[in-house]
Design an enzyme around this catalytic site. Structure first.
Site, PDB file in Angstrom:
ATOM      1  N   ASP A 127      14.953   4.003  -9.518  1.00  0.00           N
ATOM      2  CA  ASP A 127      14.671   2.926  -8.577  1.00  0.00           C
ATOM      3  C   ASP A 127      15.918   2.293  -7.954  1.00  0.00           C
ATOM      4  O   ASP A 127      15.915   1.989  -6.771  1.00  0.00           O
ATOM      5  CB  ASP A 127      13.811   1.843  -9.266  1.00  0.00           C
ATOM      6  N   CYS A 215       5.027  -8.725   2.993  1.00  0.00           N
ATOM      7  CA  CYS A 215       4.556  -8.120   1.743  1.00  0.00           C
ATOM      8  C   CYS A 215       4.690  -9.102   0.566  1.00  0.00           C
ATOM      9  O   CYS A 215       5.755  -9.690   0.349  1.00  0.00           O
ATOM     10  CB  CYS A 215       5.370  -6.853   1.478  1.00  0.00           C
TER      11      CYS A 215
END
Ligand code: SF4
Length: 384
Positions: A127, A215
């Site tokens: 990530d 978001c």
């Protein structure tokens, strides 16, 4: 490396706890939409994404001589009983950065042993590195890129955490799900658009394109400042992340509960009440969220998010449990004097949302929270 050697390696990596191990050539065509996404400002203030774009698109800039990308997936589906909590499902585990990293280190040692290479011949990331994991996952056939932008595995649905190892060893690649257009968004979505319709804030500007500025995951985790007022009501009770666009996907029907080899369950976090979150102290925050991904948002961020959630859950006329609501209001009034202007501003917003403008303003005056600094005042007026 021969197919037999590749399979031996795959078996050893699965023994380490990875649920998916797939191989792509480092020159495979991956989704090149990153630059357009960045140019449109969809990354909000996550400038590191723009700074590392070249590397993300070219593994040779990360590891010169890279010949393959090994894509690893860890299934984190917690089962249906963990549905609908204030935390995104991945956060109800130990922090995957901390737990997958040692497994990647062990995977590197296996690579050294089986491929006769040294530690300088590979790099691994989970990530946090300059690697387009989803692009490589599609190229390696881990799954396809759904209209929700996620990699959807035929076996695990939407519930894979991805990691990647760049390596200077060529492997016979695994086949992508579609040879001719492996990175195409919505390859196996058909006419479905559940994820696009389910997004609480309408954050999809197109299928597969998430605008971080709208978001909930971005705002509750990465945004360190004020959350736009227009979005707050849509957060409902969420305090860390959002996985609505993943949860509604019909491909999840095939998912099995994760074996938790690399992720210890922290499902008890889902039981924390909003009042308990509003009461968190620095010590309490450290203790409760130690070893979880939630610590990324820091105490101020979590208190801000809890204020928004409290404002939504107990907004005027929606109270079902008056005792709990009164306890929440008491905490919000205390937080309206918090040292952080971000916490103060959202606490003030929540008090007014729960009690209504007039009663909220009176309660704030009584709590001496109305003597506000310019930042909070600006927030009051909708300028933030
Ligand atoms: Fe595709 Fe439907 Fe899943 Fe969205 S919810 S990713 S449109 S299959």
């Amino acid at each position: 490396m021969s197919v037999e050697q590749r399979e031996r390696l795959r078996g050893r990596l699965i023994e380490l706890g990875f649920d998916v191990v797939r191989f792509a050539p480092a020159n495979a065509a991956i989704d090149r939409g990153l630059r357009d996404w960045l140019a449109a400002g969809n990354h909000a203030d996550m400038d590191w994404l723009a700074r590392t774009a070249d590397k993300r698109l070219d593994p040779q800039l990360v590891l010169p001589g890279a010949a393959a990308v090994i894509v690893l997936g860890v299934n984190y589906w917690p089962g249906r009983e963990v549905a609908g909590t204030s935390f995104a499902r991945y956060a109800l585990h130990s922090d995957y950065h901390d737990t997958i990293q040692p497994a990647l280190k062990a995977a590197g040692q296996v690579l050294e042993e089986l491929c006769a290479i040294s530690a300088t011949d590979y790099r691994y990331y989970v990530d946090a590195g300059p690697v387009l994991e989803r692009g490589w996952a599609a190229a390696a056939g881990v799954g396809f890129r759904g209209k929700n932008g996620n990699i959807i595995s035929p076996r695990h649905g939407n519930w894979l955490l991805l990691a990647a190892i760049l390596v200077r060893v060529a492997f016979t690649p695994d086949e992508p799900l579609c040879e001719s257009e492996p990175g195409r968004t919505g390859l196996h979505c058909g006419k479905c658009r559940r994820c696009l319709d389910a997004c609480p804030t309408g954050a999809f500007s197109a299928p597969g394109t998430v605008d971080a500025r709208r978001c909930i995951s971005y705002h509750t985790i990465e945004n360190r400042g004020f959350v736009p007022r227009a979005l707050r009501a849509a957060f409902e009770a969420r305090v860390f992340g959002c996985d609505e666009c993943l949860a509604v996907c019909p491909w999840n029907g095939f998912a099995q509960v994760g074996r938790s080899g690399l992720l210890a369950r922290r499902h008890e976090l889902a039981q924390l009440s909003l009042v308990e979150l509003l009461q968190l102290t620095p010590e309490g925050f450290r203790e409760v969220f130690r070893g979880t991904a939630v610590k990324r948002t820091k105490l101020v961020g979590l208190l801000r998010n809890a204020c928004i959630a409290a404002g939504n859950v107990w907004c005027a006329g929606a109270a079902s449990d008056l005792k709990e609501r009164d306890a929440a209001v008491a905490e919000l009034l205390r937080l309206a004097r918090h040292e952080s202007p971000v916490v103060r501003g959202h606490a003030v917003w929540a008090v007014r949302r729960v009690l209504g403008d007039e009663a909220g303003a009176a309660a704030l005056v009584e709590a001496r929270a109305a003597e506000v600094e310019p930042a909070v005042l600006a927030e009051f007026e909708g300028a933030a």
